[in-house]
Structures are given as structure tokens and as C-alpha cells.
Design a protein around this motif. Structure first.
Motif, PDB file in Angstrom:
ATOM      1  N   PHE A 227       0.849  -1.188   0.000  1.00  0.00           N
ATOM      2  CA  PHE A 227       0.000   0.000   0.000  1.00  0.00           C
ATOM      3  C   PHE A 227       0.882   1.235   0.000  1.00  0.00           C
ATOM      4  CE2 PHE A 227       0.156  -0.998   4.624  1.00  0.00           C
ATOM      5  CZ  PHE A 227       0.568   0.215   5.162  1.00  0.00           C
ATOM      6  N   SER A 228       0.307   2.346  -0.390  1.00  0.00           N
ATOM      7  CA  SER A 228       0.994   3.637  -0.376  1.00  0.00           C
ATOM      8  C   SER A 228       0.389   4.491   0.719  1.00  0.00           C
ATOM      9  CB  SER A 228       0.887   4.332  -1.735  1.00  0.00           C
ATOM     10  OG  SER A 228      -0.454   4.367  -2.167  1.00  0.00           O
ATOM     11  N   THR A 229       1.151   5.463   1.216  1.00  0.00           N
ATOM     12  CA  THR A 229       0.687   6.280   2.325  1.00  0.00           C
ATOM     13  C   THR A 229       0.754   7.753   1.974  1.00  0.00           C
ATOM     14  OG1 THR A 229       2.870   6.513   3.350  1.00  0.00           O
ATOM     15  CG2 THR A 229       1.614   4.555   3.928  1.00  0.00           C
ATOM     16  N   GLY A 230      -0.142   8.523   2.591  1.00  0.00           N
ATOM     17  CA  GLY A 230      -0.126   9.975   2.417  1.00  0.00           C
ATOM     18  C   GLY A 230      -1.514  10.554   2.245  1.00  0.00           C
ATOM     19  N   ASP A 231      -1.802  11.630   2.978  1.00  0.00           N
ATOM     20  CA  ASP A 231      -3.085  12.314   2.835  1.00  0.00           C
ATOM     21  C   ASP A 231      -3.235  12.988   1.484  1.00  0.00           C
ATOM     22  OD1 ASP A 231      -3.896  11.583   5.353  1.00  0.00           O
ATOM     23  OD2 ASP A 231      -3.317  13.479   6.309  1.00  0.00           O
ATOM     24  N   GLU A 232      -2.118  13.208   0.787  1.00  0.00           N
ATOM     25  CA  GLU A 232      -2.168  13.911  -0.495  1.00  0.00           C
ATOM     26  C   GLU A 232      -2.538  13.008  -1.666  1.00  0.00           C
ATOM     27  OE1 GLU A 232       2.077  12.366  -0.234  1.00  0.00           O
ATOM     28  OE2 GLU A 232       0.421  12.928   1.088  1.00  0.00           O
ATOM     29  N   LEU A 233      -2.608  11.703  -1.448  1.00  0.00           N
ATOM     30  CA  LEU A 233      -2.831  10.757  -2.539  1.00  0.00           C
ATOM     31  C   LEU A 233      -4.303  10.703  -2.921  1.00  0.00           C
ATOM     32  CD1 LEU A 233      -0.557   7.810  -1.375  1.00  0.00           C
ATOM     33  CD2 LEU A 233       0.009   9.712  -2.891  1.00  0.00           C
ATOM     34  N   ARG A 234      -4.544  10.660  -4.227  1.00  0.00           N
ATOM     35  CA  ARG A 234      -5.918  10.567  -4.738  1.00  0.00           C
ATOM     36  C   ARG A 234      -5.995   9.491  -5.810  1.00  0.00           C
ATOM     37  NH1 ARG A 234      -6.617  12.514  -0.803  1.00  0.00           N
ATOM     38  NH2 ARG A 234      -7.656  14.447  -0.175  1.00  0.00           N
ATOM     39  N   PRO A 235      -7.200   8.892  -5.990  1.00  0.00           N
ATOM     40  CA  PRO A 235      -7.375   7.881  -7.042  1.00  0.00           C
ATOM     41  C   PRO A 235      -7.058   8.460  -8.416  1.00  0.00           C
ATOM     42  CG  PRO A 235      -9.250   7.880  -5.542  1.00  0.00           C
ATOM     43  CD  PRO A 235      -8.437   9.088  -5.202  1.00  0.00           C
ATOM     44  N   ILE A 236      -6.529   7.620  -9.291  1.00  0.00           N
ATOM     45  CA  ILE A 236      -6.076   8.125 -10.592  1.00  0.00           C
ATOM     46  C   ILE A 236      -7.221   8.448 -11.536  1.00  0.00           C
ATOM     47  CG2 ILE A 236      -3.893   6.889 -10.401  1.00  0.00           C
ATOM     48  CD1 ILE A 236      -4.988   4.827 -12.382  1.00  0.00           C
TER      49      ILE A 236
ATOM     50  N   LEU B 232      -3.593  -3.254  -1.070  1.00  0.00           N
ATOM     51  CA  LEU B 232      -4.335  -2.769   0.099  1.00  0.00           C
ATOM     52  C   LEU B 232      -4.705  -1.289  -0.035  1.00  0.00           C
ATOM     53  CD1 LEU B 232      -2.392  -4.558   2.985  1.00  0.00           C
ATOM     54  CD2 LEU B 232      -4.444  -5.303   1.759  1.00  0.00           C
ATOM     55  N   GLY B 233      -4.486  -0.722  -1.224  1.00  0.00           N
ATOM     56  CA  GLY B 233      -4.946   0.629  -1.490  1.00  0.00           C
ATOM     57  C   GLY B 233      -4.016   1.705  -0.966  1.00  0.00           C
ATOM     58  N   ALA B 234      -4.558   2.915  -0.871  1.00  0.00           N
ATOM     59  CA  ALA B 234      -3.829   4.063  -0.334  1.00  0.00           C
ATOM     60  C   ALA B 234      -4.329   4.324   1.082  1.00  0.00           C
ATOM     61  CB  ALA B 234      -4.040   5.290  -1.201  1.00  0.00           C
TER      62      ALA B 234
ATOM     63  N   ALA C 290      -5.635   4.125  10.829  1.00  0.00           N
ATOM     64  CA  ALA C 290      -5.800   3.546   9.491  1.00  0.00           C
ATOM     65  C   ALA C 290      -4.577   2.718   9.107  1.00  0.00           C
ATOM     66  CB  ALA C 290      -6.038   4.656   8.468  1.00  0.00           C
ATOM     67  N   LEU C 291      -3.401   3.198   9.480  1.00  0.00           N
ATOM     68  CA  LEU C 291      -2.191   2.444   9.191  1.00  0.00           C
ATOM     69  C   LEU C 291      -2.180   1.123   9.946  1.00  0.00           C
ATOM     70  CD1 LEU C 291       0.427   5.339   9.283  1.00  0.00           C
ATOM     71  CD2 LEU C 291      -0.118   3.938   7.297  1.00  0.00           C
ATOM     72  N   ALA C 292      -2.573   1.145  11.214  1.00  0.00           N
ATOM     73  CA  ALA C 292      -2.608  -0.083  12.009  1.00  0.00           C
ATOM     74  C   ALA C 292      -3.573  -1.100  11.391  1.00  0.00           C
ATOM     75  CB  ALA C 292      -3.019   0.237  13.443  1.00  0.00           C
ATOM     76  N   GLN C 293      -4.692  -0.634  10.908  1.00  0.00           N
ATOM     77  CA  GLN C 293      -5.658  -1.536  10.273  1.00  0.00           C
ATOM     78  C   GLN C 293      -5.083  -2.147   9.001  1.00  0.00           C
ATOM     79  OE1 GLN C 293      -9.306   0.380   9.019  1.00  0.00           O
ATOM     80  NE2 GLN C 293     -10.471  -1.536   9.200  1.00  0.00           N
ATOM     81  N   ALA C 294      -4.359  -1.349   8.220  1.00  0.00           N
ATOM     82  CA  ALA C 294      -3.759  -1.865   6.987  1.00  0.00           C
ATOM     83  C   ALA C 294      -2.669  -2.893   7.302  1.00  0.00           C
ATOM     84  CB  ALA C 294      -3.172  -0.714   6.177  1.00  0.00           C
ATOM     85  N   PHE C 295      -1.891  -2.630   8.333  1.00  0.00           N
ATOM     86  CA  PHE C 295      -0.849  -3.602   8.707  1.00  0.00           C
ATOM     87  C   PHE C 295      -1.477  -4.932   9.124  1.00  0.00           C
ATOM     88  CE2 PHE C 295       1.708   0.293  10.112  1.00  0.00           C
ATOM     89  CZ  PHE C 295       2.209   0.447   8.832  1.00  0.00           C
TER      90      PHE C 295
END
Length: 403
Positions: free
Chosen positions: A179-188, A219-221, A228-233
């Protein structure tokens, strides 16, 4: 940490997958063999002709130029009888050479009249075993053609098919979550506001994982939020590997390392390469973790140089040493001493042979440089300047990463 030391530490204690599957040969490409492949037949199965012409039985007369044609041997339809001295058969490429024949003359070198076949000139007389492929020339029965741990490529499929190997045992595919991380990320496929960027790293990771023939689990962005990070891990715990991009530095919004410390064992290194300095390596339960920097070129370089060999080893294969050679650079190159640099470049024809030219802007955020390039120019940590036409180390993108 020097790159070589980081790579060695990463692969030192890896435990490859051991679960086995049996798959049809057609599905074995990009898999790792879990068995030795032993030939049960000869390839070719019988002595055959490599040319269209006439299979000859000269007897004791090596200078014989005139033969009587007594039949033909076609691919799939052998003559089936032994030849006597002075006899020949018409033969096609791949057809079985009949007993008694010990050479084949190509059809362009004979003159035929009825059943009489005459070799046109003394210089055209074939020697013993001329134009003949012996049984087992490619593979002999009981030969081990591949050993367990082999990464199966397209030519390997054809080779195993040639010995009638319809099914093979392979290791299960390595499951790699990312997965990638960052509040600045948006779907393409959506709009961008000021300060936002499209989530490109995740697509790059997916493609590089797929190139290795591994099973990617997207696992998305994930935003810069510890919960949210803990849930992704936690979602990645049923995978063999988790790879993230971004959030492994020391900024106020870089929460990846803090969250990971609550869930596993994490090492954080600064690797002496550019681009791609920060790298997190560790485990979350039974899942290996690799946290890559967020700049897109840094993500790609650290994946290629550090993560990819580890994935090959975890998948049960043997990582191939990087193929490097020297070529003259068309441009002067400069950098600060201290880190090994990976410049994106193109290998191309020059006036005196192949040369290499760095492409465009070399910033770690300029992914276009990776797309335009076909190789890295690798400058040693202590290097500060390289003159035009000087030899530099080149590492092409197109090379095998599996031994």
C-alpha cells in the motif's frame, strides 16, 4: 549503510516458502520448481535428418556417387527397413534416418533420373554423419535438465514439453501485500485539488511485483492516520511480505515506523544510495516488511536494488547478481561524494560502439526518467566527477533477476 551491506543483511535470515503445488505445464511459467526435472526420453527420440535430401548407405566405398533410391523417410513416417550398400532413401528434415544409412546429402547437390540418384560433384560428397542429428543430441534419457529452485521461463516450458512433462511441482506463489501512504494521494480516475497527487507508486509496485510472477495483494492508499495504518498492517498479516511506500522518514506526518513498532520488529536504516536513502526493514508476525521512501524514483530504485532480491529468495529462488559492464558516457557527470548514485540513462549506439547517456532531470520525483531510461549508470560513493567519454558502470534494466 552501504548498499551491499544492506542487501546482505536483508537476505541473511530469510525463510523461503515451502508449500507445494502441482500445476499443468502451461501454468508453470514464472513459478519456482519444487522438484528436479529428469528426462524420461531422448530428445530427439531417434536419429534424424537435419536437412531435406537423401540418406545414403555407401558401404565400403566412400567415393560412391551413384545410388539407387528404394523408398522415402518422412517426418512421422519412417522408412522402416535397413539399407544396403549403394541404396538411399528420400528424406525430409526431422525424418528418421534408416538403419544402414550414415550420412545425408542435401537435395541441391544431387541429380535424379528415375530411381537413380547421383551426387553431382566429388566436392559434394558428404562425410560420415553429415546432416544427421543423433538421438539424445539435445537431451539424453535420465538427464537432469532443471534442479529444484529453478525459476521457469518460456524456453523452459518448451524444453519440459519436449520430454513429455505434463505437470510439475512448484512452490506456491509468494503473496506480497502493498500500500501507499499519504493524505495527499488521490485515485487516478478522479480530480485533483491543490497540493494533491495521483497515487502512482502503488501502480508501480503492483507492476514490479507482477513482473516477478508473484501474487500481489493491493491494500490501497492509506492516509497519514495511525489508526488507518494499524488496520492496513493487520490486513497484511496473512501475506508473506508487506511493502509500503512513503511515511518512513522522520517528518511530523510520517507515522509508519511508530505504528509498526507496536506490531513487530522494525529496523530503520539510511542506505548510502541516491535516490532512495530511508528504508525500513522488519517483520510483523510472520510477514516480512519493507518500508520504501515515497518519492517515485526512490521507490523504484530501492525496490530494484534491495527488495527484489529478497522477494526472489523468499519465493524459493536464487537471486542473480546484477549484470554490470562499462560503457563510455556521452556527458560529464558530477555528484557529491558519500552516496552511490543510480542515474537513469539510455544505452544507445555511438560513433565507436555502444555508449550511455543520462536522461533528463535526475530528481527523485521525476518518474519520467525511469520510463525513458533502459539502464542505470552507477557512480561509486567516492566519485565526484566523470569526464565525457570516460568509462562508467552500467546496469541494464532488462536482465534476469533469477539464477
Amino acid at each position: 549503510m552501504p548498499l551491499a551491506e544492506a542487501r546482505q543483511r536483508i537476505v541473511a535470515d530469510l525463510s523461503p516458502v515451502t508449500d507445494l503445488e502441482t500445476v499443468a505445464l502451461a501454468e508453470a511459467r514464472h513459478r519456482v520448481l519444487a522438484q528436479d526435472i529428469v528426462a524420461s526420453v531422448n530428445v530427439p527420440s531417434a536419429t534424424n535428418s537435419s536437412m531435406d535430401g537423401y540418406a545414403l548407405c555407401p558401404g565400403n566405398d566412400e567415393t560412391r556417387r551413384e545410388y539407387v533410391q528404394v523408398g522415402q523417410s518422412l517426418a512421422g513416417h519412417p522408412f522402416g527397413q535397413a539399407l544396403e550398400a549403394g541404396q538411399c532413401v528420400r528424406i525430409t528434415t526431422g525424418a528418421v534416418v534408416p538403419e544402414g544409412a550414415d550420412r545425408v546429402v542435401i537435395q541441391e547437390n544431387v541429380v535424379t533420373q528415375g530411381d537413380t540418384v547421383t551426387i553431382a560433384a566429388a566436392d559434394d560428397l558428404p562425410g560420415v554423419e553429415a546432416n544427421i542429428r543423433p538421438a539424445g543430441e539435445d537431451i539424453a534419457k535420465q538427464d537432469t535438465i532443471f534442479q529444484a529452485g529453478r525459476y521457469v521461463r518460456a524456453p523452459d516450458i518448451a524444453l519440459m514439453a519436449s520430454i513429455g512433462h505434463a505437470h510439475v511441482k512448484v512452490l506456491r506463489r509468494l503473496r506480497v501485500a502493498f500500500f501507499s501512504t499519504g493524505d495527499e494521494l488521490r485515485p487516478i480516475d478522479g480530480p485533483l485539488a491543490v497540493g494533491e497527487i495521483y497515487d502512482s507508486n502503488r501502480y508501480g509496485l503492483a507492476a514490479m511485483i507482477a513482473d516477478l510472477g508473484l501474487e500481489g495483494v493491493d491494500l490501497g492508499a492509506v492516509g497519514d492516520d495511525p489508526a488507518a495504518l494499524a488496520q492496513a498492517f493487520d490486513k497484511a498479516r496473512d501475506c508473506d511480505v508487506l511493502i509500503t511506500s512513503g511515511g518512513v522518514s522522520v517528518g511530523d506526518a510520517d507515522h509508519v515506523l511508530d505504528v509498526l513498532k507496536t506490531r513487530g520488529t522494525i529496523d530503520f536504516w539510511k542506505v548510502a544510495i541516491k535516490p532512495g536513502k530511508p528504508l525500513a526493514v522488519g517483520t510483523i508476525g510472520n510477514t516480512r516488511f519493507f518500508g520504501l521512501p515515497g518519492n517515485p524514483v526512490s521507490t523504484a530504485v530501492t525496490f530494484i536494488q534491495l527488495v527484489r532480491p529478497a522477494l526472489v529468495a523468499l519465493a524459493g529462488g536464487q537471486p542473480a547478481p546484477a549484470l554490470r559492464f562499462e560503457l563510455p558516457t556521452t556527458q560529464a557527470l558530477s555528484k557529491r561524494a558519500g552516496r552511490e548514485h543510480y542515474l537513469r540513462a539510455c544505452i544507445e549506439p555511438g560513433p565507436n560502439g555502444l555508449c550511455v547517456t543520462p536522461v533528463g532531470h535526475q530528481g527523485s520525483g521525476v518518474m519520467r526518467s525511469m520510463s525513458q531510461a533502459n539502464a542505470f549508470v552507477v557512480l561509486k560513493a567516492e566519485t565526484e566527477h566523470v569526464d565525457p567519454d570516460a568509462l562508467v558502470a552500467v546496469e541494464p534494466f532488462a536482465q534476469s533477476v533469477w539464477q
